[in-house]
Design a protein around this motif. Structure first.
Motif, PDB file in Angstrom:
ATOM      1  N   LYS A  54      57.526 134.242  74.208  1.00 39.06           N
ATOM      2  CA  LYS A  54      58.051 133.089  73.470  1.00 39.06           C
ATOM      3  C   LYS A  54      57.050 132.638  72.406  1.00 39.06           C
ATOM      4  CE  LYS A  54      61.960 132.330  75.745  1.00 39.06           C
ATOM      5  NZ  LYS A  54      63.287 132.483  75.112  1.00 39.06           N
ATOM      6  N   ASP A  76      62.859 122.091  66.024  1.00 45.96           N
ATOM      7  CA  ASP A  76      63.543 123.369  66.241  1.00 45.96           C
ATOM      8  C   ASP A  76      62.876 124.180  67.357  1.00 45.96           C
ATOM      9  OD1 ASP A  76      65.318 122.740  64.231  1.00 45.96           O
ATOM     10  OD2 ASP A  76      64.319 123.950  62.694  1.00 45.96           O
ATOM     11  N   TYR A 120      64.408 125.423  70.858  1.00 47.50           N
ATOM     12  CA  TYR A 120      64.383 126.843  71.213  1.00 47.50           C
ATOM     13  C   TYR A 120      63.806 127.046  72.619  1.00 47.50           C
ATOM     14  CZ  TYR A 120      62.722 131.671  71.269  1.00 47.50           C
ATOM     15  OH  TYR A 120      62.451 132.970  71.631  1.00 47.50           O
TER      16      TYR A 120
END
Length: 468
Positions: free
Chosen positions: A8, A160, A164
């Motif tokens: 990630k 954002d 996510y």
């Protein structure tokens, strides 16, 4: 735990313009990323287990005031040392800092700033700053001190990323503190003019602004390795170069093996020094004493395979359950279980083949055991320095996630997922050649600690003196 955390991180830092998030022209991402990815890592748990000692806010404030020495706090031209009391050990009747003691021994004057997690008697009072005292100052400043209103550039990028990751991250509370911390450390360091900043763990939001200010003032900031550093560690992985940043200037590691696990974007490899470990060095010198103390307490175990189990606070009960299951299958195995933080169930635990060890140092136990068992503890590495092989419990896949790449090619470390597999691996490891285990341990821990530490500090000091 979310073992895809590094994937990630890589995706975010290579697909999002994180370097454009700014607060008063300061790039925010390096300050926020450790907390954000820690929250993500634990996001599949009910909660992130707290390790702070429990006490009321009033008592915490009182202790911060009564244990802080203002005389120490305002020493001039001293080395400022960020540390905690978890690594404090009692040796020959005096307390030593397992990670930072070398700096205290070398520097003529120091200002220890201690995160207090253990009983207050563990560190001599009136000789340090309780880190809660700094927090108290910052909180009071927040009540009465108004910082100028600053717009955050590209905050939508941060929004954002949070979406996510699917985490709850209230960055507003961090930003409220951020400017106050910067202003406080700017004032404070200008006041005391520290010669150097040492730290045992850099990735703490309360500390990062201090490093940022110190670097602006051309004060060298040096981190000493305190635990496992590998390619799965969120604080030492990185995929985007952001400058200026609050990361320390230099990192001192236990041995060369750790260097390759660190991103150039966090520490340029030329700024990493292998110096060894103060406490491993001390324990090796104290081997005869440790053997005598251990044999006196555990004199009736000659027919047992002795296994030191190094627990982890966030999965302690899972580790203990695994150990109990194994002990119920094979009574030739005797476990010395060492909790990271002692809880009530440790104090009331009873099992003929499992001893809850609350007196001896984990290093004394590893040094005198046939096997060391852990999940993600650094003791899995440190054990090899004592010629004690390791069998890792792969609970929730964590041992493989943290160590498979790091221990690639190392024969003295084995893995087990089930109790039956664990027993099989123990009988295999107990027959390993001790000299081979020590040889592999040298890959992780270099020798001549005191000399290497002095030389590294001298080299850094010469660099800064040449500039100034």
């Amino acid at each position: 735990m979310k073992t895809d955390v590094i994937e990630k991180m890589k995706y975010i830092e290579t697909h999002y313009p994180v370097e454009t998030i700014e607060y008063d022209s300061i790039k925010l991402w390096p300050f926020l990323r450790p907390n954000m990815f820690t929250i993500y890592y634990y996001s599949d748990q009910d909660s992130n287990p707290a390790v702070m000692k429990k006490c009321s806010p009033i008592r915490r404030v009182w202790e911060s005031i009564t244990t802080t020495s203002l005389k120490v706090m305002f020493k001039k031209n001293a080395a400022f040392v960020f540390t905690d009391d978890v690594g404090v050990k009692k040796y020959n009747g005096i307390y030593v800092d397992r990670i930072m003691q070398g700096f205290f021994d070398i520097e003529p004057e120091t200002i220890p700033c201690v995160i207090k997690l253990m009983p207050k008697t563990i560190v001599a009072e009136n000789k340090y700053i309780n880190s809660d005292f700094i927090i108290l100052i910052i909180k009071l400043m927040g009540m009465f001190y108004k910082t100028k209103k600053v717009d955050i550039k590209n905050i939508s990028v941060l929004d954002d990323i949070i979406a996510y990751l699917k985490i709850e991250f209230d960055y507003s509370k961090y930003l409220d503190l951020f400017k106050i911390l910067l202003d406080f450390y700017s004032w404070y360091f200008n006041k005391i003019k520290p010669s150097k900043i040492y730290v045992n763990c850099y990735y703490d939001f309360w500390r990062l602004p201090a490093f940022f200010i110190a670097k602006r003032m051309q004060i060298p900031v040096i981190e000493m390795q305190h635990g496992l550093i590998n390619t799965s560690h969120i604080a030492y992985a990185g995929f985007k170069n952001i400058t200026p940043n609050p990361y320390p200037d230099y990192l001192f590691v236990f041995g060369d093996k750790f260097k390759s696990a660190i991103s150039e974007y966090v520490y340029p490899h030329g700024n990493i020094f292998s110096v060894g470990s103060y406490y491993i060095n001390l324990m090796l010198k104290s081997k005869e004493r440790n053997v005598e103390l251990f044999n006196k307490k555990y004199s009736n175990l000659s027919d047992k395979i002795i296994i030191t189990v190094v627990s982890q606070h966030d999965i302690d009960e899972k580790i203990l359950d695994f150990v109990k299951n194994v002990a119920g299958i094979d009574d030739r195995l005797f476990f010395i279980f060492i909790p990271r933080f002692v809880k009530d169930y440790h104090l009331h635990f009873k099992n003929n083949n499992v001893m809850m060890e609350l007196e001896f140092d984990v290093y004394q136990c590893m040094q005198n055991s046939h096997i060391t068992t852990a999940v993600v503890s650094t003791c899995a590495v440190e054990s090899l320095a004592f010629a004690t092989p390791v069998v890792l419990l792969n609970i929730d896949g964590l041992a493989v996630f943290n160590y498979s790449h790091f221990f690639s090619g190392i024969r003295s470390v084995l893995y087990a997922t089930s109790p039956e597999e664990y027993i099989e691996q123990v009988y295999k490891a107990v027959n390993f050649d001790k000299d081979s285990v020590v040889e592999e341990g040298r890959l992780f821990f270099t020798d001549n600690y005191s000399e290497r530490l002095k030389n590294a500090i001298a080299e850094i000091s010469d660099k800064y003196n040449a500039v100034l």
